[in-house]
Scaffold this motif. Structure first.
Motif, PDB file in Angstrom:
ATOM      1  N   LEU A 172     -54.722 -29.267  54.615  1.00  0.00           N
ATOM      2  CA  LEU A 172     -55.473 -28.023  54.672  1.00  0.00           C
ATOM      3  C   LEU A 172     -55.582 -27.662  56.151  1.00  0.00           C
ATOM      4  CD1 LEU A 172     -57.389 -25.855  53.438  1.00  0.00           C
ATOM      5  CD2 LEU A 172     -59.225 -27.506  53.718  1.00  0.00           C
ATOM      6  N   VAL A 173     -55.075 -26.504  56.535  1.00  0.00           N
ATOM      7  CA  VAL A 173     -55.117 -26.067  57.934  1.00  0.00           C
ATOM      8  C   VAL A 173     -56.157 -24.971  58.038  1.00  0.00           C
ATOM      9  CG1 VAL A 173     -53.796 -25.050  59.833  1.00  0.00           C
ATOM     10  CG2 VAL A 173     -52.697 -26.677  58.285  1.00  0.00           C
ATOM     11  N   ALA A 174     -57.075 -25.119  58.991  1.00  0.00           N
ATOM     12  CA  ALA A 174     -58.178 -24.162  59.116  1.00  0.00           C
ATOM     13  C   ALA A 174     -58.641 -24.085  60.563  1.00  0.00           C
ATOM     14  CB  ALA A 174     -59.345 -24.603  58.231  1.00  0.00           C
ATOM     15  N   LEU A 175     -59.389 -23.036  60.860  1.00  0.00           N
ATOM     16  CA  LEU A 175     -60.117 -22.934  62.119  1.00  0.00           C
ATOM     17  C   LEU A 175     -61.564 -23.261  61.831  1.00  0.00           C
ATOM     18  CD1 LEU A 175     -58.822 -19.629  63.767  1.00  0.00           C
ATOM     19  CD2 LEU A 175     -58.179 -21.972  64.288  1.00  0.00           C
ATOM     20  N   GLY A 176     -62.175 -24.010  62.732  1.00  0.00           N
ATOM     21  CA  GLY A 176     -63.576 -24.363  62.559  1.00  0.00           C
ATOM     22  C   GLY A 176     -64.329 -24.256  63.870  1.00  0.00           C
ATOM     23  N   THR A 177     -65.631 -24.088  63.771  1.00  0.00           N
ATOM     24  CA  THR A 177     -66.511 -24.015  64.932  1.00  0.00           C
ATOM     25  C   THR A 177     -67.427 -25.224  64.933  1.00  0.00           C
ATOM     26  OG1 THR A 177     -66.538 -21.606  64.817  1.00  0.00           O
ATOM     27  CG2 THR A 177     -68.273 -22.630  66.099  1.00  0.00           C
ATOM     28  N   VAL A 178     -67.581 -25.854  66.081  1.00  0.00           N
ATOM     29  CA  VAL A 178     -68.511 -26.981  66.218  1.00  0.00           C
ATOM     30  C   VAL A 178     -69.930 -26.431  66.161  1.00  0.00           C
ATOM     31  CG1 VAL A 178     -69.295 -28.857  67.712  1.00  0.00           C
ATOM     32  CG2 VAL A 178     -66.857 -28.309  67.584  1.00  0.00           C
ATOM     33  N   VAL A 179     -70.710 -26.882  65.162  1.00  0.00           N
ATOM     34  CA  VAL A 179     -72.087 -26.401  64.998  1.00  0.00           C
ATOM     35  C   VAL A 179     -73.114 -27.519  65.182  1.00  0.00           C
ATOM     36  CG1 VAL A 179     -71.475 -24.450  63.513  1.00  0.00           C
ATOM     37  CG2 VAL A 179     -71.983 -26.660  62.469  1.00  0.00           C
ATOM     38  N   ARG A 180     -72.636 -28.757  65.285  1.00  0.00           N
ATOM     39  CA  ARG A 180     -73.559 -29.887  65.481  1.00  0.00           C
ATOM     40  C   ARG A 180     -72.814 -30.988  66.204  1.00  0.00           C
ATOM     41  NH1 ARG A 180     -75.609 -34.534  62.915  1.00  0.00           N
ATOM     42  NH2 ARG A 180     -74.093 -34.510  61.262  1.00  0.00           N
ATOM     43  N   VAL A 181     -73.472 -31.620  67.169  1.00  0.00           N
ATOM     44  CA  VAL A 181     -72.912 -32.750  67.905  1.00  0.00           C
ATOM     45  C   VAL A 181     -73.983 -33.823  67.985  1.00  0.00           C
ATOM     46  CG1 VAL A 181     -71.939 -33.550  70.087  1.00  0.00           C
ATOM     47  CG2 VAL A 181     -71.499 -31.209  69.325  1.00  0.00           C
ATOM     48  N   LEU A 228     -57.892 -27.351  62.802  1.00  0.00           N
ATOM     49  CA  LEU A 228     -58.044 -28.534  61.955  1.00  0.00           C
ATOM     50  C   LEU A 228     -56.837 -28.687  61.032  1.00  0.00           C
ATOM     51  CD1 LEU A 228     -61.648 -27.623  60.839  1.00  0.00           C
ATOM     52  CD2 LEU A 228     -61.083 -29.363  62.538  1.00  0.00           C
ATOM     53  N   GLU A 229     -56.346 -29.897  60.908  1.00  0.00           N
ATOM     54  CA  GLU A 229     -55.353 -30.251  59.895  1.00  0.00           C
ATOM     55  C   GLU A 229     -55.967 -31.391  59.098  1.00  0.00           C
ATOM     56  OE1 GLU A 229     -51.360 -30.937  61.169  1.00  0.00           O
ATOM     57  OE2 GLU A 229     -51.358 -29.162  62.461  1.00  0.00           O
ATOM     58  N   ILE A 230     -56.413 -31.073  57.889  1.00  0.00           N
ATOM     59  CA  ILE A 230     -57.237 -31.989  57.109  1.00  0.00           C
ATOM     60  C   ILE A 230     -56.458 -32.510  55.916  1.00  0.00           C
ATOM     61  CG2 ILE A 230     -59.450 -32.221  55.923  1.00  0.00           C
ATOM     62  CD1 ILE A 230     -60.041 -29.378  57.330  1.00  0.00           C
ATOM     63  N   ARG A 231     -56.437 -33.822  55.750  1.00  0.00           N
ATOM     64  CA  ARG A 231     -55.841 -34.440  54.560  1.00  0.00           C
ATOM     65  C   ARG A 231     -56.952 -34.601  53.533  1.00  0.00           C
ATOM     66  NH1 ARG A 231     -50.879 -33.522  56.299  1.00  0.00           N
ATOM     67  NH2 ARG A 231     -50.490 -34.464  58.296  1.00  0.00           N
ATOM     68  N   VAL A 232     -56.814 -33.948  52.400  1.00  0.00           N
ATOM     69  CA  VAL A 232     -57.824 -33.997  51.343  1.00  0.00           C
ATOM     70  C   VAL A 232     -57.175 -34.595  50.101  1.00  0.00           C
ATOM     71  CG1 VAL A 232     -59.522 -32.682  50.019  1.00  0.00           C
ATOM     72  CG2 VAL A 232     -58.870 -31.899  52.302  1.00  0.00           C
ATOM     73  N   PRO A 233     -57.294 -35.910  49.905  1.00  0.00           N
ATOM     74  CA  PRO A 233     -56.642 -36.540  48.755  1.00  0.00           C
ATOM     75  C   PRO A 233     -57.108 -35.941  47.432  1.00  0.00           C
ATOM     76  CG  PRO A 233     -57.518 -38.188  50.261  1.00  0.00           C
ATOM     77  CD  PRO A 233     -58.036 -36.857  50.715  1.00  0.00           C
ATOM     78  N   PHE A 291     -66.227 -24.132  58.780  1.00  0.00           N
ATOM     79  CA  PHE A 291     -64.982 -23.383  58.638  1.00  0.00           C
ATOM     80  C   PHE A 291     -65.204 -21.930  59.046  1.00  0.00           C
ATOM     81  CE2 PHE A 291     -63.853 -26.453  55.014  1.00  0.00           C
ATOM     82  CZ  PHE A 291     -63.115 -27.261  55.860  1.00  0.00           C
ATOM     83  N   GLN A 292     -64.278 -21.396  59.825  1.00  0.00           N
ATOM     84  CA  GLN A 292     -64.305 -19.992  60.220  1.00  0.00           C
ATOM     85  C   GLN A 292     -63.194 -19.201  59.550  1.00  0.00           C
ATOM     86  OE1 GLN A 292     -66.682 -18.452  62.147  1.00  0.00           O
ATOM     87  NE2 GLN A 292     -67.643 -20.427  61.831  1.00  0.00           N
ATOM     88  N   ASN A 293     -62.063 -19.840  59.335  1.00  0.00           N
ATOM     89  CA  ASN A 293     -60.931 -19.143  58.756  1.00  0.00           C
ATOM     90  C   ASN A 293     -60.089 -20.143  57.983  1.00  0.00           C
ATOM     91  OD1 ASN A 293     -58.853 -17.454  58.090  1.00  0.00           O
ATOM     92  ND2 ASN A 293     -58.489 -16.720  60.173  1.00  0.00           N
ATOM     93  N   VAL A 294     -60.002 -19.949  56.678  1.00  0.00           N
ATOM     94  CA  VAL A 294     -59.182 -20.774  55.807  1.00  0.00           C
ATOM     95  C   VAL A 294     -58.358 -19.817  54.961  1.00  0.00           C
ATOM     96  CG1 VAL A 294     -59.181 -22.530  53.986  1.00  0.00           C
ATOM     97  CG2 VAL A 294     -61.001 -22.523  55.681  1.00  0.00           C
TER      98      VAL A 294
END
Length: 131
Positions: free
Chosen positions: A84-93, A59-64, A107-110
């Protein structure tokens, strides 16, 4: 479809993000989307396609506005443009009526300094709790 409970205070936002499945083969071009809300635990993302539960995403997230809570050594005006660069796991679709999907990403790793800045940002931005 997993309905994992949300344990964190969420901030409604509409901001840019790009995400890409983490894999050992050459993946597809990163998707560019927006997220609906953010918390210190994860975020809610619009996606053009579904991803299986458990999929790891880069993930590359822009957080104003989060830049003022970061510990940084560069010019202050550059902090807000750094994603904000992070690893995330899909937990809901969930499939949306108008097409596309809504993904719950945990988020798994930030990076620890970034997570601390995000925690301060969420606390400062959260609407006051009703008494």
């Amino acid at each position: 479809m997993s309905q994992e409970r949300r344990h964190y205070q969420r901030i409604p936002m509409e901001a840019a993000l790009s995400f890409q499945e983490l894999s050992f083969h050459k993946g597809e071009t990163p998707a560019v989307s927006s997220y609906r809300d953010v918390s210190i635990g994860g975020l809610l993302v619009d996606s053009p396609r579904a991803y299986p539960l458990g999929t790891l995403l880069k993930l590359e997230i822009r957080v104003p506005g989060w830049g003022r809570f970061q510990n940084h050594f560069g010019p202050a005006q550059e902090a807000d443009v750094r994603p904000l660069v992070a690893l995330g796991t899909v937990v809901r679709v969930e499939q949306l009526d108008e097409g596309g999907y809504e993904l719950g990403v945990k988020f798994q790793n930030v990076y620890p300094d970034d997570l601390e800045a995000l925690m301060k940002f969420v606390a400062a931005s959260a609407p006051p709790s009703p008494l």
